[in-house]
Design a protein around this motif. Structure first.
Motif, PDB file in Angstrom:
ATOM      1  N   SER A 279       1.535   8.043  -6.558  1.00 26.69           N
ATOM      2  CA  SER A 279       1.533   6.821  -5.761  1.00 26.69           C
ATOM      3  C   SER A 279       0.590   5.781  -6.367  1.00 26.69           C
ATOM      4  O   SER A 279      -0.268   6.094  -7.200  1.00 26.69           O
ATOM      5  N   MET A 280       0.747   4.541  -5.923  1.00 28.50           N
ATOM      6  CA  MET A 280      -0.124   3.468  -6.392  1.00 28.50           C
ATOM      7  C   MET A 280      -1.583   3.744  -6.016  1.00 28.50           C
ATOM      8  O   MET A 280      -2.506   3.403  -6.758  1.00 28.50           O
ATOM      9  N   THR A 281      -1.781   4.399  -4.867  1.00 26.64           N
ATOM     10  CA  THR A 281      -3.137   4.731  -4.431  1.00 26.64           C
ATOM     11  C   THR A 281      -3.821   5.672  -5.420  1.00 26.64           C
ATOM     12  O   THR A 281      -4.986   5.481  -5.779  1.00 26.64           O
ATOM     13  N   VAL A 282      -3.071   6.689  -5.884  1.00 27.50           N
ATOM     14  CA  VAL A 282      -3.625   7.644  -6.855  1.00 27.50           C
ATOM     15  C   VAL A 282      -3.933   6.939  -8.174  1.00 27.50           C
ATOM     16  O   VAL A 282      -4.972   7.187  -8.801  1.00 27.50           O
ATOM     17  N   TRP A 283      -3.033   6.039  -8.594  1.00 33.16           N
ATOM     18  CA  TRP A 283      -3.280   5.274  -9.817  1.00 33.16           C
ATOM     19  C   TRP A 283      -4.574   4.466  -9.707  1.00 33.16           C
ATOM     20  O   TRP A 283      -5.415   4.485 -10.610  1.00 33.16           O
ATOM     21  N   VAL A 284      -4.732   3.773  -8.583  1.00 28.72           N
ATOM     22  CA  VAL A 284      -5.917   2.933  -8.382  1.00 28.72           C
ATOM     23  C   VAL A 284      -7.183   3.784  -8.356  1.00 28.72           C
ATOM     24  O   VAL A 284      -8.191   3.448  -8.994  1.00 28.72           O
TER      25      VAL A 284
END
Length: 339
Positions: free
Chosen positions: A4-9
């Motif tokens: 997810s984008m959260t994990v990337w961030v």
């Protein structure tokens, strides 16, 4: 692996925090000792291992295997970068106490450029599966070139600036000496770069050339952009300490090019087989565990044979030097008798 984008961030923030800590500790220019380099090399390797184990614990066993295979491959290819880094440092006569700052910023530039390469590679692969044929053929060609270079007669190598670096130097101008950690100074009212800035750009942009084979290589092990990025990040971020730790050992790794050529050739074949499989051709695919075993095995064998060959070479040189000294003494005695 669905990231997810959260994990990337969170991942990028975590890596940025580690880089900030590394920068804060080494912010004051100094000569890096073997002890300091050794400790930080271990720290980065341990962090990489913990990340890989974390993926395994999270239930991503395949992603974990791909990360370790990618990390080891990128780390081994990065060692080859160190040879060029040594040439760059020598060409620009970088003071020893400034070398750690040069490598830190240079590696950061390389990491940003590689992130761009990875994003582009992922987009191309997602749209055109036939690109695996090109990647595979390129890696096999690169492996052959490495073998040819390794078999060629050894010559004194010298770093040559690339066109981008030359154009930047021409546009901004370069000061005639180092000014501590300053990157720009004013000379006769004009703002010019210091040699330190030039060396940082040289380290960062030169790494792009190495990315041309390392990025296709890791895409041959995994097509997951998240794994590709994190494996590259952990491999590069420990490169600075590794430079100081094995700087004197580099010349002893005489068979490294052969080992890297085998690894690149192996991954090239793996990519071609994968491309054939994607095209509907029934061919066996090489698993990640087998890839990991081959990569580790080649590196271990290469290191052992390199050290044995270097030791024998040193013994031969010592024997020749002793024989030369004995001959010189004999000639002196003969001259004395004749006199």
């Amino acid at each position: 692996m669905d990231v997810s984008m959260t994990v990337w961030v969170l991942t990028i923030l975590g890596l940025s925090a580690l880089i900030a800590v590394d920068f804060f500790i080494g912010r004051k220019p100094h000569d890096v000792s073997i002890k300091e380099a050794g400790i930080w090399t271990i720290v980065w390797v341990v962090l990489a291992v913990l990340f890989g184990v974390g993926l395994l614990v999270a239930g991503e066993s395949q992603a974990s295997g791909e990360f370790f295979a990618g990390f080891i491959t990128e780390k081994s290819l990065s060692v080859d970068n160190l040879f060029v880094f040594v040439l760059i440092m020598a060409k620009f006569a970088v003071p020893s106490h400034l070398q750690q700052r040069v490598l830190l910023i240079g590696v950061l530039i390389a990491l940003v450029l590689r992130a761009i390469f990875i994003a582009a590679g992922a987009a191309i692969i997602a749209s055109f599966s036939w690109v695996f044929y090109i990647f595979g053929a390129f890696l096999i060609y690169t492996a052959w070139k490495l073998i040819q270079e390794a078999r060629a007669d050894d010559e004194e190598e010298e770093f040559e600036e690339n066109r981008l670096l030359k154009s930047v130097e021409k546009k901004f101008g370069v000061a005639d000496k180092y000014h501590g950690t300053k990157l720009f100074i004013k000379v006769n009212g004009k703002r010019v770069m210091t040699p330190l800035m030039v060396v940082m750009l040289a380290i960062g942009t030169t790494d792009v050339l190495f990315a041309l084979d390392s990025i296709p290589a890791i895409f041959g092990l995994t097509q997951d952009p998240y794994i590709v990025f994190t494996a590259n990040a952990f491999a590069l971020m420990g490169l600075r300490q590794l430079y100081f730790l094995i700087g004197g050992l580099l010349k002893k790794l005489v068979h490294l090019s052969y080992g890297l050529s085998v690894i690149l050739g192996f991954i090239g074949v793996k990519l071609v087989l994968h491309a054939l499989h994607e095209s509907g051709v029934h061919v066996p695919e090489i698993s990640i565990p087998f890839s990991l075993a081959v990569i580790c095995g080649v590196l271990v064998i290469t290191t052992i044979t390199s050290l044995i060959a270097s030791k024998k070479q040193s013994e031969r040189e010592a024997a020749e030097a002793a024989a030369g000294g004995a001959q010189g003494d004999a000639d002196k005695d003969k001259d004395s008798v004749e006199a």
